[in-house]
Enzyme design. Structure first.
Site, short mmCIF file in Angstrom:
data_model
loop_
_atom_site.label_atom_id
_atom_site.label_comp_id
_atom_site.label_asym_id
_atom_site.label_seq_id
_atom_site.Cartn_x
_atom_site.Cartn_y
_atom_site.Cartn_z
N GLY A 24 -27.91 -21.47 19.34
CA GLY A 24 -29.43 -21.51 19.39
C GLY A 24 -29.80 -19.96 19.81
N PRO A 25 -31.13 -19.78 19.55
CA PRO A 25 -31.61 -18.42 19.98
C PRO A 25 -31.43 -18.34 21.47
CG PRO A 25 -33.56 -20.06 19.76
CD PRO A 25 -32.11 -20.62 19.23
N MET A 26 -31.90 -16.96 21.97
CA MET A 26 -31.80 -16.83 23.40
C MET A 26 -32.79 -17.75 24.00
SD MET A 26 -33.64 -13.07 23.56
CE MET A 26 -35.40 -12.83 23.51
N ASP A 27 -32.69 -17.82 25.21
CA ASP A 27 -33.58 -18.78 26.30
C ASP A 27 -33.44 -20.24 25.82
OD1 ASP A 27 -34.39 -16.58 27.48
OD2 ASP A 27 -36.15 -16.52 26.52
N LYS A 30 -28.41 -22.01 26.74
CA LYS A 30 -27.15 -22.23 26.21
C LYS A 30 -26.06 -22.18 27.56
CE LYS A 30 -26.91 -18.97 23.20
NZ LYS A 30 -28.50 -18.64 23.23
N ASP A 97 -18.98 -18.69 26.94
CA ASP A 97 -20.18 -18.22 26.62
C ASP A 97 -20.21 -17.13 25.88
OD1 ASP A 97 -22.83 -18.77 26.89
OD2 ASP A 97 -23.20 -17.72 28.67
N GLU A 98 -21.51 -16.78 25.02
CA GLU A 98 -21.60 -15.57 24.45
C GLU A 98 -20.35 -15.25 23.54
OE1 GLU A 98 -24.34 -14.40 24.85
OE2 GLU A 98 -25.18 -14.52 26.99
N ALA A 99 -19.83 -16.52 22.73
CA ALA A 99 -18.85 -16.38 22.01
C ALA A 99 -18.92 -15.66 20.59
CB ALA A 99 -18.30 -17.90 21.76
#
Ligand SMILES: [Zn+2]
Length: 231
Positions: A24-27, A30, A97-99
């Site tokens: 999904g987009p930031m914020d 996630k 995270d941040e994959a």
């Protein structure tokens, strides 16, 4: 050829491990979900590792916009994730995270961990970059994952439509070209990111157009920034 019944041909071992990708987009929550998932698995007595790359805190942590945080292993390009897991006593799952910023090789290693080592992998990240093009690692996750889930936790464009895409804003204007990964939203960086709906990402509109926009342009840009920071 030996005849096997449908049941006897299936190994009696427990369920297969899974590779899931949440994007999904930031914020959109996630990192918050990543932390929640780690907490839930831990409570069931499962042992896992939490990995991240380029977290917003700038350190080896998973932090969420709503203020949760946890120490994590920073994944640099040279880490072999299979070796990383082998170096631990017993690992049931990974939270990645941040994959979207992992190397393609590391995504293959995640699949190996699932298939060869029975480790559940829960990967979180952006799907697309500021040009709305897929990150290579995210694309590979789409191709390999058992399950792909779009997260949409009420992150809205300024127009009220669901926010789907991240825009990179440099000097108040939307960037259309540049390096795929540039860390922004820090005091030191002239780059910030803003979530827009598809229509306004494609049109490059960062805020409500109005007659006095010119006069208030700089002001609007700033308040929009505050809005996205508190979203
Ligand atoms: Zn919009």
């Amino acid at each position: 050829m030996t005849e096997l019944s449908a049941l006897s041909s299936v190994p009696s071992a427990a369920r297969d491990a899974v590779l899931k990708f949440y994007f999904g987009p930031m914020d959109c929550g996630k990192s918050t979900l990543a932390l929640q998932m780690n907490y839930n698995h831990g409570r069931q007595g499962r042992r896992g590792l939490v990995l991240t790359k380029h977290d917003r805190s700038g350190g080896p942590k998973v932090t969420s916009r709503i203020g949760l945080g946890l120490d994590a292993i920073e994944v640099d390009d040279s880490i072999d994730l299979v070796e990383l897991v082998r170096g631990h006593d017993r690992i049931d799952y990974l939270i990645c995270d941040e994959a979207c910023f992992y190397t393609l090789e590391q995504i293959e290693q995640l699949a190996d961990l699932v298939d060869e080592h029975g480790v559940d992998v829960y990967a979180f990240g952006l799907a697309s970059d500021f040009r709305s093009r897929m990150f290579p690692a995210a694309q590979r996750l789409f191709e390999l994952a058992d399950e792909v889930c779009r997260l949409q936790v009420e992150v809205l464009c300024w127009c009220g439509r669901p926010g789907l895409l991240n825009a990179r804003v440099v000097g108040g204007a939307m960037a259309r070209s540049g390096e795929q990964v540039v860390i922004g939203d820090t005091d030191a960086s002239p780059v910030r990111y803003q979530v827009l709906c598809r229509r306004h990402h494609r049109g490059g509109q960062l805020a409500v157009p109005s007659a006095d926009e010119a006069a208030l342009g700089a002001e609007a840009g700033r308040s929009q920034e505050n809005l996205s920071a508190s979203a």
